[in-house]
Design a protein around this motif. Structure first.
Motif, short mmCIF file in Angstrom:
data_model
loop_
_atom_site.label_atom_id
_atom_site.label_comp_id
_atom_site.label_asym_id
_atom_site.label_seq_id
_atom_site.Cartn_x
_atom_site.Cartn_y
_atom_site.Cartn_z
N LEU A 164 0.82 -1.20 0.00
CA LEU A 164 0.00 0.00 0.00
C LEU A 164 0.86 1.26 0.00
O LEU A 164 0.75 2.10 -0.88
N THR A 165 1.71 1.38 1.01
CA THR A 165 2.37 2.64 1.31
C THR A 165 3.41 3.03 0.27
O THR A 165 4.15 2.18 -0.23
N LEU A 173 -3.90 6.94 1.54
CA LEU A 173 -3.66 6.08 0.38
C LEU A 173 -4.13 6.71 -0.92
O LEU A 173 -3.68 6.32 -2.00
N ALA A 176 -1.53 7.69 -3.48
CA ALA A 176 -0.68 6.69 -4.16
C ALA A 176 -0.72 6.90 -5.66
O ALA A 176 -1.77 7.17 -6.25
N LYS A 194 6.94 0.94 -3.56
CA LYS A 194 6.20 0.79 -2.31
C LYS A 194 7.20 0.66 -1.16
O LYS A 194 8.25 0.02 -1.31
#
Length: 573
Positions: A164-165, A173, A176, A194
């Motif tokens: 995710l990060t 999020l 992103a 990531k």
């Protein structure tokens, strides 16, 4: 000083407090599961954790994971232990039988992962995301992806990550910008970086399944533009994907778990779920992960308590103060006899035992929400999970860190050096307050999304269920009823504040305090259940008396302080 699971405490809570065998018997999916089977599974789990996982804790911390030329090597013994773990069926405890699992209740898996975290948190990070990844693939992936990956992940033969990060996108999020470009064959080329990817690269399994949030070229900005993709380390033909581990982070704790920076260089992947609904699919993983993180807090606090309690029963120091008429017979007494040390140990025991009641009830609720034949029971269980998960994640991990620090105090200067291992518990526990949604985000989620979104109706319904069998004639139960009433009143006031122009800002100041209020009220309720069970089974009463007393003396008074802080903010608003 090596952690050992204590089955008798777990059995008391499962059988005598929560009556789990009877609740499990209400669900046809678990027709073959009874108390004997549950005890047999937990007994073997305790042996495995105590004999194979706990002894690797120190080497995991001191040696850690290492990277060379993009290849990560785990600490000595980790790979053999993991292979034994999945091959013995522990990774697939609650996986469906058609997917290679044992289809046992999730509440048993809750106990297992608490023990694993207590014994060796660095090692336990590896299988920690398996259940969530399995559920995500099972409910959202295509038939082709399920055929290739579901059983491998469900049994634990292959491990999984949750990517995710990004460097500029942590909790938000929606920022992103990893890209997914459609290909002629229906796959997607994934490009981006990531960070903070637990187990992004390792040598524990033959393959790693990455679940990656990314954005199509024409996707809108924000969270609604994110989709979820599956990118394996190796493809079916044996070729390696264009996924690279650039480095592993040097961290405060959990040294046995490689926290990776992962680079996707047009890596081939496949869509999971619908375009633009990646977060919906990913949250299947997130919710399961948050319960496991709460259990990490409980387990690490129990591990710290075990060390501190053992040390306090061995270490002699100055004579402890004695009640009138009682004289000391030795030049120095065991430090367990000193009230200050007794207070620390009993207070942390109150948190561990009470939190277990709430966490195991949540594990049971997961089973009930999925399998109970009665719709009202399923609805009640779903309400419990939605409201309690953020409370548990935040309160248990907060106490896991601060309580472990208190346990270190029992050792004095010896706790600050590495010889006794208590300082590792403190370091390992700190991360749980941050990952899988920071505790501040959990508080905002609870208050703004779970409570105020329906004017407090769901929370009040939950409190009604818990309060119904309690009696105001019993002092401890009357205290819980009073805490519930105060929580209701503050909730009603929060609803009013939320309707004001600056209400959301005002509530953001006290969201953490509100969550703590709810946690303390629920902890008090859980101890009424323990007290009732201990009274009904007199042979067990002595074990639970000291932490029960500590709860009322040293823990629950915090409720009044937090309530005053909240009311002060409401007045200012």
């Amino acid at each position: 000083m090596t952690y050992q699971p204590r089955l008798e405490d777990i059995q008391f809570i499962l059988e005598k407090v929560l009556h789990v065998p009877q609740r499990i018997a209400e669900m046809p999916a678990f027709a073959e599961v009874d108390a004997d089977l549950m005890n047999q599974v937990l007994e073997e789990a305790g042996k495995f954790v105590g004999e194979q996982i706990a002894p690797l804790n120190r080497v995991g911390d001191e040696v850690g994971a290492h990277i060379q030329d993009g290849v990560v090597t785990m600490p000595p013994g980790f790979k053999a232990a993991y292979q034994a773990f999945w091959q013995s069926g522990w990774a697939s405890l609650s996986t469906a039988t058609e997917d290679g699992g044992q289809a046992l209740p999730a509440v048993l898996e809750s106990v297992l992962y608490e023990w694993l975290s207590a014994a060796n948190q660095g090692w336990s990070m590896a299988p920690g995301l398996l259940h969530g990844a399995y559920e995500c693939i099972k409910h959202h992936a295509s038939a082709e992806l399920k055929a290739q990956y579901l059983t491998k992940v469900g049994t634990g033969e292959w491990l999984a990550t949750m990517c995710l990060t990004e460097p500029h996108a942590g909790s938000d999020l929606g920022l992103a910008n990893t890209r997914a470009t459609p290909q002629a064959d229906g796959s997607f080329a994934i490009r981006g970086t990531k960070i903070f990817i637990s187990g992004g690269e390792h040598d524990l399994t033959d393959n790693i399944v990455h679940l990656v949030l990314a954005r199509l070229p024409d996707a809108p900005a924000g969270p609604k533009g994110l989709s979820l993709f599956l990118v394996p380390k190796f493809y079916a033909d044996g070729t390696r994907s264009a996924v690279h581990c650039e480095r592993i982070e040097e961290k405060m704790g959990i040294h046995g778990s490689p926290t990776c920076v992962m680079r996707f260089d047009e890596a081939q992947g496949w869509l999971i779920g619908e375009v633009g609904r990646g977060l919906n699919a990913m949250f299947v993983m997130m919710n399961a992960a948050r319960l496991h993180v709460a259990l990490q807090g409980v387990g690490l606090l129990d591990a710290a308590w075990q060390k501190a309690d053992a040390y306090a029963h061995e270490r002699r120091q100055m004579r402890a103060p004695k009640p009138a008429g009682v004289k000391g017979t030795a030049a120095a007494d065991l430090i367990i006899e000193h009230p200050a040390m007794r207070r620390i140990l009993d207070t942390q025991r109150a948190w561990v035992d009470g939190s277990r009641v709430l966490a195991y009830k949540t594990g049971l609720a997961l089973d009930q929400a999925k399998h109970h034949p009665d719709a009202a029971q399923r609805e009640s269980a779903q309400r419990w999970c939605a409201l309690i998960t953020p409370i548990l994640k935040s309160a248990c991990t907060d106490q896991g860190f601060h309580g472990a620090s208190d346990c270190l105090q029992v050792f004095g200067g010896h706790g600050y050096v590495s010889e006794w291992g208590i300082e590792q518990n403190v370091r390992d526990a700190r991360i749980a307050m941050i990952y899988e949604g920071t505790n501040e985000i959990q508080a905002i989620d609870l208050l703004m999304r779970k409570v105020l979104s329906d004017g407090g109706s769901a929370l009040n319904a939950l409190l009604d269920e818990l309060a119904q069998p309690l009696s105001a004639a019993q002092p401890h139960e009357a205290q819980v009823l009073d805490l519930f009433a105060q929580l209701r009143a503050i909730t009603a006031e929060a609803v009013k504040v939320n309707g004001q122009s600056e209400g959301a800002i005002a509530l953001s100041w006290i969201a953490g305090d509100y969550l703590r209020l709810a946690a303390l009220a629920l902890l008090a309720w859980s101890w009424t259940q323990i007290d009732q069970a201990a009274t009904a089974h007199a042979s067990d009463a002595a074990r639970w008396q000291a932490p029960s007393t500590a709860l009322r003396a040293w823990v629950l008074p915090e409720f009044g302080m937090r309530a005053a802080m909240i009311r002060g903010q409401f007045t200012a608003t």
